[in-house]
Design a protein around this motif. Structure first.
Motif, PDB file in Angstrom:
ATOM      1  N   VAL A  82       0.840  -1.143   0.001  1.00  0.00           N
ATOM      2  CA  VAL A  82       0.073  -0.120  -0.011  1.00  0.00           C
ATOM      3  C   VAL A  82       0.931   1.380   0.019  1.00  0.00           C
ATOM      4  CG1 VAL A  82      -1.731   1.227   1.232  1.00  0.00           C
ATOM      5  CG2 VAL A  82      -1.971  -0.952   0.952  1.00  0.00           C
ATOM      6  N   ALA A  83       1.912   1.298   0.989  1.00  0.00           N
ATOM      7  CA  ALA A  83       2.755   2.518   0.857  1.00  0.00           C
ATOM      8  C   ALA A  83       3.628   2.862  -0.309  1.00  0.00           C
ATOM      9  CB  ALA A  83       3.637   2.294   2.221  1.00  0.00           C
ATOM     10  N   SER A  84       4.090   1.577  -1.121  1.00  0.00           N
ATOM     11  CA  SER A  84       4.715   1.820  -2.236  1.00  0.00           C
ATOM     12  C   SER A  84       3.824   2.284  -3.284  1.00  0.00           C
ATOM     13  CB  SER A  84       5.498   0.648  -2.517  1.00  0.00           C
ATOM     14  OG  SER A  84       4.706  -0.365  -2.682  1.00  0.00           O
ATOM     15  N   GLY A  85       2.576   1.682  -3.263  1.00  0.00           N
ATOM     16  CA  GLY A  85       1.678   2.290  -4.500  1.00  0.00           C
ATOM     17  C   GLY A  85       1.390   3.826  -4.324  1.00  0.00           C
ATOM     18  N   VAL A  86       1.375   4.222  -3.065  1.00  0.00           N
ATOM     19  CA  VAL A  86       1.406   5.741  -2.690  1.00  0.00           C
ATOM     20  C   VAL A  86       2.639   6.461  -3.331  1.00  0.00           C
ATOM     21  CG1 VAL A  86       1.050   7.539  -1.261  1.00  0.00           C
ATOM     22  CG2 VAL A  86      -0.104   5.668  -0.994  1.00  0.00           C
ATOM     23  N   LEU A  87       3.745   5.739  -2.902  1.00  0.00           N
ATOM     24  CA  LEU A  87       5.042   6.382  -3.257  1.00  0.00           C
ATOM     25  C   LEU A  87       5.160   6.464  -4.718  1.00  0.00           C
ATOM     26  CD1 LEU A  87       7.816   7.216  -2.200  1.00  0.00           C
ATOM     27  CD2 LEU A  87       8.341   4.984  -2.211  1.00  0.00           C
ATOM     28  N   VAL A  88       4.888   5.359  -5.430  1.00  0.00           N
ATOM     29  CA  VAL A  88       4.998   5.287  -6.952  1.00  0.00           C
ATOM     30  C   VAL A  88       4.034   6.351  -7.531  1.00  0.00           C
ATOM     31  CG1 VAL A  88       4.495   4.158  -9.081  1.00  0.00           C
ATOM     32  CG2 VAL A  88       5.880   3.073  -7.244  1.00  0.00           C
ATOM     33  N   ALA A  89       2.848   6.667  -7.098  1.00  0.00           N
ATOM     34  CA  ALA A  89       2.206   7.535  -7.597  1.00  0.00           C
ATOM     35  C   ALA A  89       2.397   9.113  -7.232  1.00  0.00           C
ATOM     36  CB  ALA A  89       0.579   7.132  -6.877  1.00  0.00           C
ATOM     37  N   LEU A  90       3.027   9.206  -6.162  1.00  0.00           N
ATOM     38  CA  LEU A  90       3.564  10.623  -5.920  1.00  0.00           C
ATOM     39  C   LEU A  90       4.829  10.772  -6.712  1.00  0.00           C
ATOM     40  CD1 LEU A  90       3.094  10.823  -2.030  1.00  0.00           C
ATOM     41  CD2 LEU A  90       1.775  12.152  -3.842  1.00  0.00           C
ATOM     42  N   ARG A  91       5.666   9.797  -7.045  1.00  0.00           N
ATOM     43  CA  ARG A  91       6.807  10.112  -7.787  1.00  0.00           C
ATOM     44  C   ARG A  91       6.236  10.244  -9.281  1.00  0.00           C
ATOM     45  NH1 ARG A  91      11.032   6.056  -4.766  1.00  0.00           N
ATOM     46  NH2 ARG A  91      11.675   7.519  -3.392  1.00  0.00           N
ATOM     47  N   ALA A  92       5.558   9.589  -9.810  1.00  0.00           N
ATOM     48  CA  ALA A  92       4.870   9.637 -11.150  1.00  0.00           C
ATOM     49  C   ALA A  92       4.315  11.013 -11.326  1.00  0.00           C
ATOM     50  CB  ALA A  92       3.937   8.569 -11.521  1.00  0.00           C
ATOM     51  N   ALA A  93       3.675  11.678 -10.264  1.00  0.00           N
ATOM     52  CA  ALA A  93       3.021  13.091 -10.329  1.00  0.00           C
ATOM     53  C   ALA A  93       4.090  14.051 -10.216  1.00  0.00           C
ATOM     54  CB  ALA A  93       1.811  12.968  -9.273  1.00  0.00           C
ATOM     55  N   GLY A  94       5.320  13.640  -9.713  1.00  0.00           N
ATOM     56  CA  GLY A  94       6.352  14.733  -9.789  1.00  0.00           C
ATOM     57  C   GLY A  94       6.363  15.318  -8.361  1.00  0.00           C
ATOM     58  N   VAL A  95       5.557  14.750  -7.382  1.00  0.00           N
ATOM     59  CA  VAL A  95       5.705  15.287  -6.052  1.00  0.00           C
ATOM     60  C   VAL A  95       6.813  14.862  -5.438  1.00  0.00           C
ATOM     61  CG1 VAL A  95       4.410  15.482  -4.083  1.00  0.00           C
ATOM     62  CG2 VAL A  95       3.164  15.286  -6.056  1.00  0.00           C
ATOM     63  N   LEU A  96       7.449  13.863  -5.504  1.00  0.00           N
ATOM     64  CA  LEU A  96       8.599  13.231  -4.776  1.00  0.00           C
ATOM     65  C   LEU A  96       9.690  13.118  -6.151  1.00  0.00           C
ATOM     66  CD1 LEU A  96       7.178  10.589  -1.970  1.00  0.00           C
ATOM     67  CD2 LEU A  96       7.947  13.093  -1.993  1.00  0.00           C
ATOM     68  N   ALA A  97      10.886  13.347  -5.565  1.00  0.00           N
ATOM     69  CA  ALA A  97      12.173  12.894  -6.478  1.00  0.00           C
ATOM     70  C   ALA A  97      12.130  11.438  -6.783  1.00  0.00           C
ATOM     71  CB  ALA A  97      13.225  13.650  -5.836  1.00  0.00           C
ATOM     72  N   PRO A  98      12.768  10.992  -7.843  1.00  0.00           N
ATOM     73  CA  PRO A  98      13.102   9.577  -8.054  1.00  0.00           C
ATOM     74  C   PRO A  98      13.912   9.209  -6.986  1.00  0.00           C
ATOM     75  CG  PRO A  98      13.624  10.859  -9.880  1.00  0.00           C
ATOM     76  CD  PRO A  98      13.440  11.902  -8.779  1.00  0.00           C
ATOM     77  N   PRO A  99      13.906   7.856  -6.483  1.00  0.00           N
ATOM     78  CA  PRO A  99      14.914   7.239  -5.508  1.00  0.00           C
ATOM     79  C   PRO A  99      16.301   7.510  -5.863  1.00  0.00           C
ATOM     80  CG  PRO A  99      13.925   5.384  -6.932  1.00  0.00           C
ATOM     81  CD  PRO A  99      13.328   6.677  -7.498  1.00  0.00           C
ATOM     82  N   ARG A 100      16.940   7.565  -4.880  1.00  0.00           N
ATOM     83  CA  ARG A 100      18.555   7.639  -4.944  1.00  0.00           C
ATOM     84  C   ARG A 100      19.185   6.202  -4.518  1.00  0.00           C
ATOM     85  NH1 ARG A 100      19.885  11.615  -0.485  1.00  0.00           N
ATOM     86  NH2 ARG A 100      17.961  10.784   0.183  1.00  0.00           N
ATOM     87  N   PRO A 101      20.112   5.661  -5.117  1.00  0.00           N
ATOM     88  CA  PRO A 101      20.710   4.570  -4.824  1.00  0.00           C
ATOM     89  C   PRO A 101      21.185   4.387  -3.307  1.00  0.00           C
ATOM     90  CG  PRO A 101      21.626   5.326  -6.842  1.00  0.00           C
ATOM     91  CD  PRO A 101      20.886   6.468  -6.066  1.00  0.00           C
ATOM     92  N   TRP A 102      20.926   3.247  -2.859  1.00  0.00           N
ATOM     93  CA  TRP A 102      21.258   2.992  -1.413  1.00  0.00           C
ATOM     94  C   TRP A 102      22.788   2.601  -1.352  1.00  0.00           C
ATOM     95  CZ3 TRP A 102      17.448  -1.027   1.245  1.00  0.00           C
ATOM     96  CH2 TRP A 102      16.194  -0.265   1.262  1.00  0.00           C
ATOM     97  N   SER A 103      23.374   3.201  -0.148  1.00  0.00           N
ATOM     98  CA  SER A 103      24.773   3.093  -0.002  1.00  0.00           C
ATOM     99  C   SER A 103      25.028   1.554   0.281  1.00  0.00           C
ATOM    100  CB  SER A 103      25.304   3.747   1.202  1.00  0.00           C
ATOM    101  OG  SER A 103      24.763   3.443   2.580  1.00  0.00           O
ATOM    102  N   SER A 104      26.285   1.077   0.320  1.00  0.00           N
ATOM    103  CA  SER A 104      26.552  -0.476   0.645  1.00  0.00           C
ATOM    104  C   SER A 104      26.153  -0.520   2.222  1.00  0.00           C
ATOM    105  CB  SER A 104      28.071  -0.576   0.231  1.00  0.00           C
ATOM    106  OG  SER A 104      28.851   0.013   1.026  1.00  0.00           O
ATOM    107  N   ALA A 105      26.164   0.325   3.189  1.00  0.00           N
ATOM    108  CA  ALA A 105      25.800  -0.097   4.161  1.00  0.00           C
ATOM    109  C   ALA A 105      24.211  -0.139   4.518  1.00  0.00           C
ATOM    110  CB  ALA A 105      26.369   1.209   5.338  1.00  0.00           C
ATOM    111  N   GLN A 106      23.630   0.686   3.654  1.00  0.00           N
ATOM    112  CA  GLN A 106      22.250   0.587   3.762  1.00  0.00           C
ATOM    113  C   GLN A 106      21.639  -0.934   2.940  1.00  0.00           C
ATOM    114  OE1 GLN A 106      21.342   4.128   1.627  1.00  0.00           O
ATOM    115  NE2 GLN A 106      20.181   4.802   3.298  1.00  0.00           N
TER     116      GLN A 106
END
Length: 134
Positions: A82-106
Motif C-alpha cells: 500500500v505504501a509503495s503504491g502511494v510512493l509510486v503515484a507521488l513520484r509519477a506525479a512529480g511530487v517526490l523525486a526519484p529514488p536515490r541508490p542505497w549505500s553499501s551500508a544501507q
C-alpha cells in the motif's frame, strides 16, 4: 525509464501476490491442482515463506485472523504494498523525486534485516507446523 527503489519493488511483488491471491482459489477449485512447498514436501521442514499463499488468500477475503495464523509476514507485505503504491503515484506525479541508490551500508543492513526476518518467520512456521524431524 526510471529505476524503482527496493520498497517499490517489494510493493510490486506484493501487488502481484494480491492479484495471485484473488485468482489462485479459482484456479485450484477449477483444476484441483495446487503447488506444494518443495522444501516441506521433500524434507518435511517448512520454509520461512510457508503459509504465505494461504495468508494472502485469507487477507484478500478479509479473514485477518486466518491470515495471521498462516503467516504474519503477510501484514508487513500488505503494508509495504500500500505504501509503495502511494510512493509510486507521488513520484509519477512529480511530487517526490526519484529514488536515490542505497549505500553499501544501507544494502548490508537491509540484507541483515531480511535475513533476521526470514529466521523469525521460519521459527514461527516450525512452531506452527511442528514437523517431526527428530
Amino acid at each position: 525509464m526510471r529505476e524503482f527503489s527496493v520498497p517499490e519493488r517489494v510493493g510490486g511483488f506484493g501487488a502481484l501476490a494480491a492479484a495471485g491471491a484473488v485468482i489462485w482459489p479459482t484456479v485450484t477449485a477449477g483444476t484441483g491442482l495446487g503447488i506444494p512447498c518443495l522444501l516441506r514436501t521433500v524434507t518435511g521442514i517448512p520454509c520461512p515463506a510457508c503459509g504465505l499463499t494461504t495468508a494472502a488468500v485469507a487477507l484478500v477475503r478479509g479473514r485477518w485472523d486466518l491470515a495471521l495464523q498462516a503467516n504474519p509476514l503477510i501484514f508487513g507485505l500488505a503494508a509495504v504494498t500500500v505504501a509503495s503504491g502511494v510512493l509510486v503515484a507521488l513520484r509519477a506525479a512529480g511530487v517526490l523525486a526519484p529514488p536515490r541508490p542505497w549505500s553499501s551500508a544501507q544494502r548490508r543492513q537491509t540484507g541483515w534485516a531480511a535475513g533476521l526476518l526470514a529466521i523469525v518467520s521460519w521459527l514461527f512456521q516450525m512452531h506452527r507446523l511442528q514437523p517431526d524431524i527428530f
